[in-house]
Design an enzyme around this catalytic site. Sequence first.
Site, PDB file in Angstrom:
ATOM      1  N   ASP A 119      22.255 -18.106 -19.909  1.00 46.11           N
ATOM      2  CA  ASP A 119      20.860 -18.400 -19.205  1.00 46.11           C
ATOM      3  C   ASP A 119      21.204 -18.094 -17.634  1.00 46.11           C
ATOM      4  O   ASP A 119      21.911 -18.746 -17.062  1.00 46.11           O
ATOM      5  CB  ASP A 119      20.317 -19.698 -19.520  1.00 46.11           C
ATOM      6  CG  ASP A 119      18.888 -20.056 -19.065  1.00 46.11           C
ATOM      7  OD1 ASP A 119      18.314 -19.414 -18.201  1.00 46.11           O
ATOM      8  OD2 ASP A 119      18.251 -20.791 -19.741  1.00 46.11           O
ATOM      9  N   TYR A 140      22.234  -9.798 -27.910  1.00 46.88           N
ATOM     10  CA  TYR A 140      21.851  -9.377 -26.911  1.00 46.88           C
ATOM     11  C   TYR A 140      22.188  -8.263 -26.038  1.00 46.88           C
ATOM     12  O   TYR A 140      21.592  -7.429 -25.746  1.00 46.88           O
ATOM     13  CB  TYR A 140      21.784 -10.654 -25.468  1.00 46.88           C
ATOM     14  CG  TYR A 140      20.773 -11.852 -26.084  1.00 46.88           C
ATOM     15  CD1 TYR A 140      19.474 -11.607 -25.960  1.00 46.88           C
ATOM     16  CD2 TYR A 140      21.374 -13.086 -26.485  1.00 46.88           C
ATOM     17  CE1 TYR A 140      18.770 -12.838 -25.993  1.00 46.88           C
ATOM     18  CE2 TYR A 140      20.574 -14.201 -26.532  1.00 46.88           C
ATOM     19  CZ  TYR A 140      19.047 -13.986 -26.504  1.00 46.88           C
ATOM     20  OH  TYR A 140      18.323 -15.148 -26.658  1.00 46.88           O
ATOM     21  N   ASP A 178      23.701  -8.891 -18.369  1.00 46.11           N
ATOM     22  CA  ASP A 178      22.950  -7.606 -17.829  1.00 46.11           C
ATOM     23  C   ASP A 178      22.119  -8.255 -16.756  1.00 46.11           C
ATOM     24  O   ASP A 178      21.485  -7.237 -16.228  1.00 46.11           O
ATOM     25  CB  ASP A 178      22.249  -7.386 -19.010  1.00 46.11           C
ATOM     26  CG  ASP A 178      20.781  -8.173 -19.433  1.00 46.11           C
ATOM     27  OD1 ASP A 178      20.826  -9.406 -19.196  1.00 46.11           O
ATOM     28  OD2 ASP A 178      19.547  -7.547 -19.444  1.00 46.11           O
TER      29      ASP A 178
END
Length: 220
Positions: free
Chosen positions: A123, A200, A159
């Site tokens: 996060d 992800y 990313d």
Amino acid sequence: MRLRHITGSEDFVADSPYVVHRSERYRGVWNRELFPKPQPIHLEIGMGKGQFITQLAVLHPERNYVGIERYDTVLMKALRKRESAEAAGCRLENLRYLSLDARLLPEHFAENEVSKLYLNFSDPWPKARQANRRLTSQVFLDCYTKFLRKDGTLEFKTDNTGLFDYSLESIPAAGWTLLAVSRDLHRDPVLNEGNVMTEYEEKFSARGNPICKLIAAPPK
């Protein structure tokens, strides 16, 4: 995004023989008490649905792995993934799980007990007042040094370029050494060799997002 609760996930996690409960009892004796063989221990903090660490455990039976995930709803999905892998014939005796906040890890692993840490698509906590919640903040980096071997490493993939830029500053500032850096992992012939992708990572790279990666060593 709000995490959708799955009814029964708490009981599923509580009943799993692969989730280590009251793990503070095993501080310093993970290899002796919880794994069949004494091998280097690698942790993934925030493992999500478990694709990355499950594949690593299959590929590297010479290492012991622990997946950390604080949300039972997500951890249940990782356990289901394990079930599928074992049904397909994979042996995963070298993989265990913890439902735990990463800040508490020094209470559950002793000094020099862990050889490698993986942080994957953590996060970003983008607001300035949230900086100490980032897993590459000094708060967490100092926490990791309490159980990571001096010759150990941290591998971080994201990313999110803002989080990556922040990490490139916070990690050296905390006394760690950057060993390798790439802003486009999948085009990097050295760092991408043997790369195992997370859920992800597959999703973001399919959209054309470059994946950033760094490897760092703790203070000596």
